[in-house]
Design an enzyme around this catalytic site. Structure first.
Site, PDB file in Angstrom:
ATOM      1  N   HIS A 274     -13.598   6.976 -31.308  1.00  0.00           N
ATOM      2  CA  HIS A 274     -14.762   7.411 -30.553  1.00  0.00           C
ATOM      3  C   HIS A 274     -16.010   7.270 -31.400  1.00  0.00           C
ATOM      4  O   HIS A 274     -15.950   7.236 -32.626  1.00  0.00           O
ATOM      5  CB  HIS A 274     -14.610   8.865 -30.100  1.00  0.00           C
ATOM      6  CG  HIS A 274     -14.385   9.823 -31.221  1.00  0.00           C
ATOM      7  ND1 HIS A 274     -13.125  10.074 -31.730  1.00  0.00           N
ATOM      8  CD2 HIS A 274     -15.236  10.576 -31.962  1.00  0.00           C
ATOM      9  CE1 HIS A 274     -13.219  10.951 -32.715  1.00  0.00           C
ATOM     10  NE2 HIS A 274     -14.489  11.270 -32.887  1.00  0.00           N
TER      11      HIS A 274
ATOM     12  N   CYS B  12     -11.418  22.357 -37.328  1.00  0.00           N
ATOM     13  CA  CYS B  12     -10.860  21.270 -38.127  1.00  0.00           C
ATOM     14  C   CYS B  12     -12.011  20.523 -38.778  1.00  0.00           C
ATOM     15  O   CYS B  12     -13.175  20.759 -38.434  1.00  0.00           O
ATOM     16  CB  CYS B  12     -10.010  20.331 -37.259  1.00  0.00           C
ATOM     17  SG  CYS B  12     -10.927  19.498 -35.947  1.00  0.00           S
TER      18      CYS B  12
END
Length: 700
Positions: free
Chosen positions: A65, A219
């Site tokens: 992405h 994360c």
């Protein structure tokens, strides 16, 4: 806006063998539908994002992405690979690949697509339906989350009404989105007997309010795993009859849980790979602290564990704020590692001031000459039609920006050590360093002293009634007094003397000494290609520009010249011997021309990551040659950045470009030689790279 994904953006028989080829195949579908305006430019943006961190997820999923100026609207393309493609996931290749494209500046769209998709990927029915889908229209409808009827209609549009009508039951089952599957229970399931039976005494004795858990998930990239862990915990909580409220601390920031919700919580779960922000909110509660993948893979165990801790009365101690550069640091990190992180914090915040102030000053010299530094203040004298007045304006604005270098360096070193409480004493110490002429070295020491003082104060046990005023009154007051005392009366003068000695040494550099220094700086610039050692050499050069002299201007020229060599060398190598490089590296080589010319050493990182044992030594050799030649030629530079775009501001510009060209050729020749030897030793046929994925495998 068009639909996020259509049947034309789905490839159920993706034949690509590498992640670059997969991205290209899916991107071509985006380009064909008019959603990507420049295919090569978009793929370069995808590759740049992939170079930062692998986008593979556990469970056979890849989600390349990026945000790109070549994308017209938020778009998602899907491919299914029979053989699997390596996207860097720990559990192996991915068979479900989602290419996500968002327009530049469309952060909200980008993150919304990623977070929604990540949550759906936690649903086994969703991924199972995608793996069994037989038509692109059905897969597109599943990903969009259409209602069953709409999904059937999408499939019918793609395959024809007759074919869709043959298996209506199967189509509806496949097309049911995860959200719909959760919301509507199966009609065939019989009523639960307990629903009509009298409530047993044990159930009546249970408290009315269910056990309540608040959780934090995060994360390193703040996207996929963050939301997958949140979805997993919420589902496990529902199954266990526990209320779970999750705060996702993702890339787009985070929305804090309601303070009352936190106060009423019976337990806390931290599933994170970076430090939890505002951790103090959860002090005094039972806490389970694990990595983000544990939140994805074993949520039921975490919920059971926090309930057991609550039953035993185990609560956490009040949390001390963790410094930004300590976030994610392991308990075994050495002091040297932590020191490097602290220093890098200060340097990273200082660099924008360097770029703005230094380039303005350099531009002022170009317009008004080197005597522009003697111009009167533009607040008192400014003539709109005179170029010298405009040059004076640029010089004085740049001078103000440059004046922040040392305070910002010191302030953010302290910030890296002690978080926000370190800012005030750090800035104060940096300003004092300027006052006593301690310069760049004084800023380094002031930042470290300020951070250490604040960390020491934070370790003192404070009565609860005083904790509220500690960060805004007590810590800034006490730490500023201590840092000011030490800088003015203890360490400041020796540092100022050392700074003066270093400045005088640089001013007197000539002959062999200058050449050796240039070679050393060149090696440092090319060793880690934008990493800590590179930044140390760069910060050393920039520090000399605060009080420029002939020696410091030569150092700045040598540092910038050496930093340009690695990407230019990789670009040249992929041009003259492209067969030694993978297709992705050849594409990166095109961008490396511009990056190298702009003094962005990081342009060589994709090459070094793939083959460090050959690329890094080659880059270092060329950088050392260029740095030494720049010093030998007596080249000078007043601008701290800019690459070839500030050549008019360079002393001895032709010799400067010659030094860069020679170093580039040295690095190019070495990397071609080493890669050629690798290919021969690996027995590769002529014209074929020894490894299509990376050189690391062969080197091992």
């Amino acid at each position: 806006m068009s639909e996020l994904i259509t049947a034309e953006l789905v490839d159920l028989d993706l034949s690509a063998e590498t992640k670059d080829a997969a991205a290209r195949s899916l991107a071509e579908r985006m380009a064909a539908s008019g959603r990507v305006t420049d295919l090569e430019g978009f793929l370069a943006d995808v590759a740049a994002r992939e170079a930062q961190m692998p986008t593979g997820l556990d469970g056979g999923i890849g989600i390349p992405h990026c945000r790109s100026t070549h994308v017209t609207e938020p778009t998602l393309a899907f491919g299914r690979s029979a053989s699997g493609i390596d996207f860097g996931a720990p559990d192996g290749p991915a068979d479900l690949i989602f290419l996500i494209a968002a327009p530049a500046g469309g952060d909200a769209d980008h993150l919304s697509i990623l977070s929604t998709l990540a949550r759906h990927l936690m649903d086994g029915e969703f991924t199972g339906a995608l793996r069994s889908a037989t038509e692109p229209g059905r897969a597109a409808s599943l990903i969009r989350g259409d209602a069953p009827e709409a999904a059937e209609a999408g499939a019918a549009d793609a395959t024809g009404a007759e074919e869709a009508a043959e298996e209506p039951t199967t189509a509806a089952a496949e097309a049911t989105p995860p959200a719909a599957a959760e919301a509507t229970p199966p009609a065939a399931e019989p009523p639960t007997p307990a629903a009509t039976a009298p409530t047993p005494p044990e159930a009546a004795a249970q408290p009315a309010a269910p056990f309540r858990i608040v959780a934090i998930t995060s994360c390193p990239t703040g996207i996929a795993h963050t939301y997958m862990a949140a979805e997993s915990l919420e589902k496990a909580g529902t199954a266990a009859g526990v209320e779970v409220f999750v705060e996702t601390q993702g890339s787009a920031g985070f929305k804090r849980l309601d303070p009352q919700l936190v106060a009423d919580a019976d337990g806390v779960i931290f599933a994170h790979d970076v430090e939890v922000r505002d951790k103090e909110r959860f002090a005094g509660k039972p806490i389970v602290d694990v990595g983000v993948k544990a939140g994805i893979n074993r949520p039921a165990e975490l919920i059971a564990e926090v309930r057991q801790k609550a039953a035993r009365g185990e609560v956490s101690a009040p949390a001390r704020p963790t410094a930004p550069m300590d976030k994610g640091a392991g308990a075994t990190d050495s002091y040297a590692t932590r020191l490097r992180k602290w220093l890098m914090t200060g340097v990273s915040y200082m660099v924008p001031f360097v770029a703005a102030g230094g380039l303005l000053i350099a531009l002022a010299f170009a317009i008004g000459g080197y005597t522009i530094n003697k111009a009167p203040s533009v607040a008192d004298h400014f003539v709109w039609t005179e170029a010298t007045s405009w040059a004076a304006l640029l010089f004085q604005i740049g001078g103000v920006a440059f004046g922040f270098l040392v305070p910002v360096l010191a302030g953010f070193i302290a910030y890296g050590m002690a978080d926000r409480p370190g800012l005030v004493p750090g800035f104060v110490g940096g300003a004092i360093a300027l006052t006593i002429n301690a310069g760049f070295l004084g800023g380094l020491i002031a930042g470290l002293i300020a951070g250490a003082v604040v960390m020491a104060i934070q370790r003192v046990t404070i009565p609860p009634v005083l904790r509220g005023i500690m960060p805004v009154v007590v810590i800034p007051l006490i730490s500023s007094v201590i840092v000011g005392f030490l800088m003015f009366l203890v360490v400041g003068k020796p540092i100022a003397a050392l700074q003066k000695g270093l400045t005088d040494w640089l001013s007197g550099l000539s002959g062999a000494n200058a050449i050796i220094l240039g070679a050393i700086l060149g090696l440092m610039m090319c060793f880690d290609l934008g990493g800590p050692l590179n930044k140390v050499a760069y910060a050393f050069a920039v520090g000399g520009l605060a009080n420029p002299n002939e020696g410091s201007l030569k150092v700045m020229a040598a540092v910038m010249a050496a930093g340009m060599v690695p990407p230019l060398a990789m670009a040249l190598a992929t041009t003259v011997r492209g067969r030694l490089f993978t297709k992705a590296e050849r594409e990166n080589g095109k961008a490396a021309w511009v990056l190298g010319a702009s003094f962005i050493t990081e342009g060589a990182i994709p090459f070094a990551a793939a083959d460090p044992l050959r690329v890094i030594p080659s880059a270092m050799a060329g950088g050392a040659v260029t740095g030494a030649l720049s010093m030998a030629f007596g080249c000078t530079l007043r601008a701290p950045h800019g690459g070839i775009f500030v050549v008019p501001l360079i002393g001895q510009p032709l010799l400067y470009l010659l030094a860069i060209a020679i170093g580039t050729c040295v690095s190019t020749a070495l990397v071609i030689l080493l890669k050629g030897l690798r290919g021969a030793s690996a027995g590769s046929p002529a014209g074929t790279p020894a490894s299509d994925a990376s050189g690391v495998t062969v080197a091992a």
